[in-house]
Structures are given as C-alpha cells and as structure tokens.
Design an enzyme around this catalytic site. Structure first.
Site: not given
Length: 357
Positions: A304, A186, A168, A73
C-alpha cells in the site's frame, strides 16, 4: 511467475468466481437486476445479496450487523468519521495508512507505542477524553498478532468505542471482540472492490455517504450482486477450510524459515500469522533484488506504500533504522502456494541477493 504477496491481495477462489458469474448476466440473462428494485429480477438479486451477507456475517462475532462497503478503507472511514463524540482517537503506531491517515485528518490523534517484537504495548494508558481506540488484529507488514483483547477492555474502561482492522485476520482465525470491525474481500480470496464494516448492535454511526441509504441508512449506493456473491462464497469457503488452510500455512512457514535461516526476522515469530515472513539482510538493495527476480512476486514492505520511497513506518516503529527497514522484504503465502514454488522462489531470491556482494 510465483506469487508470494498474499498480504497485498489473494488469488480469487474458483468458488467465488463461479458465484460472481451468475450475477453478471446469469445463464438465462436475468442475473443483472438491481437488488434494490421491487420486481422479480430485483428480488432475485436481493436474495443473492442477503445470502452473501449471511455468509460473511458467519465469520464475525454474534450480535452485530454487516454493512457492505467498497473495501476496508471505506469501512474504516465510516467507522472513524461516523463515530459519535468529539473526543480524541487513539491508534497504534503500526496501523494501516487507512487508519493512521484518517485519524490524523480528523485531528485529536494519539499514537500508541509498539514494542520491538511488533506488538502494541498493552500496558500504556488510553488518554482521557478518548472516543475511539483503533488497534488492528494482524499487522499487514510484519504479520504480528496484536493484543486486541486488552485494548478492547481498555477502550471500554475509558468509555470509548473500539475499532479493529481485521483485514489480515478475516477468514484465517476467529475475529477479536470489538465494537466495529473492518474487512476486505480480496484478502480472503474474494473479489476486489468490496469489503464490510461489522457494527455491534446498539452503536449508532453518522452516515458519511448520503443518497439512497441502501445499506441500513449508513452507506448509499447500488450494491453489486456479483461482488457480494463472490465475497459471500469466499467467506463460506474460508469458514469451511480455516483449519486446513492454517495447517498448510504452518507447513509453508516452517519451510520458509529453514530456507531463510540466515536472514533476520522482523517482528515476533510466535505472536504472528505465519503466512507473513518479513525478513531483512544487511546491505540488501531491495529495488535491485526485485528487478533481478521479476518472476517472483513479493513486496518491499507494504504494497500500500510501495513507490513512496519512505522507510516503512511499521519497521521504524519496532526500532529498525532506515537502512534496516529498506533492506527488508515481505513474503506472503497461503492456500494456493505450493511448497515447491516457495522453494524455487527462495532459491532465486537468495542467489540474486548473494550476487549483490
């Protein structure tokens, strides 16, 4: 518990955990140094950061630099807000909220439409006076692989920069060519709290976080050697196991498709990362299903946006109505998922779904 939510986060690799422990205090108590300090402990920590940067960079295209951030982000915000020029931003309608919300906050935003199979339509034009195009490599909700090569070309033709959210895809497949690429540790079995922005050589961004300028004068703040080391170790393992992991995911995908043969698949089955199974069943109450299957960890759409109560913008973008979107679930699996666990989870989910009548 059975974990099937790999798109939300992945289990920490043992190699990443071991790498981190050394830089929390170290076997002799000297591993906690500030990597920006000039003394010996600082230089030791800096060397760990440099090694981690090299390992992460090995998964990116050549001719660029890796800027460590707190996650994807922050990387996306640095790329979008720091991008030079005053033109518009073109983003696909199925981008992660980190891209969509930032584009709308900046203003002058144009959304690119998406086909029913989940791929952004590569035949549409990029509007004039566009300074940045953002199309992700693999969608986080439905796993569909996007035509990034075409949009990178279109961005160049329009005189715009191209940003790819590769969260991803990172560590799972070769990354798309781009001007900037955002990733998160992560999602490839690294620690939470660290990510990176890859910036192609020659691109100048405006810093969005000022202070000490520790990261190439683009991002300020003291780096965590432990987080960097964990990220680096996870990247190294991902590079070494990419083919092995992909083969395991393919076996899981094929079994999952057999187990849920009577459920509808959302998005393309072919142009897709097969570690993501987004499916729906007419009339399914997903909230009740999750309550009835508390020992199976899966997602109702995107983690999310969970709890918002809104239908998935991704599923709506591919033509599903609100009822279809709300009757969809996402199963995510990967390196540490056993086929036996997948089979057990599928049985629990299907039994609970059948009991809804």
């Amino acid at each position: 518990m059975i974990y099937l939510d790999y798109q939300a986060t992945t289990p920490l690799a043992p190699e990443a955990r071991d790498a981190m422990l050394q830089w929390l205090d170290g076997p002799d108590g000297t591993g906690f140094g500030n990597p920006h300090s000039p003394h010996r402990m600082g230089r030791m920590a800096a060397a760990a950061v440099d090694l981690a940067r090299d390992r992460v960079a090995a998964l990116f295209p050549p001719n660029g630099k890796v800027i460590f951030t707190s996650g994807a982000t922050e990387a996306i915000n640095l790329a979008m807000r720091g991008c030079p020029g005053n033109g518009a931003i073109s983003v696909s309608a199925i981008e992660h909220a980190a891209v969509l919300d930032t584009a709308h906050a900046i203003g002058k935003c144009h959304e690119l439409n998406v086909a029913a199979d989940g791929q952004c339509n590569a035949k549409q034009d990029i509007p004039a006076n566009t300074r940045l195009v953002a199309v992700m490599q693999v969608n986080n909700e439905i796993g569909v692989i996007q035509p990034t090569v075409e949009f990178h070309r279109k961005a160049k033709e329009a005189g715009a920069l191209y940003l790819c959210d590769a969260v991803q895809a990172f560590g799972k497949m070769p990354l798309a060519g781009a001007d900037m690429i955002a990733v998160s540790a992560h999602k490839l079995h690294g620690p939470k709290g660290i990510g990176a922005l890859w910036v192609r050589n020659g691109i100048e961004l405006d810093p969005q976080q000022t202070g000490g300028g520790q990261e190439a004068n683009l991002r300020s703040g003291t780096l965590s050697p432990a987080l960097c080391a964990g990220f680096g170790a996870a990247a190294k393992v991902a590079a070494e196991r990419m083919d092995e992991d992909a083969a395991h995911v393919e076996a899981l995908w094929n079994r999952a498709r057999e187990l849920f043969a009577d459920w509808e698949l959302n998005g393309s089955a072919e142009a897709r990362w097969h570690g993501n199974l987004n499916i729906r069943k007419a009339g399914l109450d997903v909230a009740r299903l999750m309550s009835d299957c508390r020992d199976v960890m899966f997602s109702a759409g995107s983690a999310c946006a969970s709890g918002s109560g809104r239908p998935s913008h991704v599923l709506q973008a591919i033509g599903l109505d609100a009822a279809q979107a709300k009757s969809s679930i996402r199963l995510g699996f990967g390196r540490y998922t056993a086929i036996s666990d997948l089979e057990t989870a599928a049985e629990k989910v299907k039994i609970a779904a059948s009991q809804q009548g």
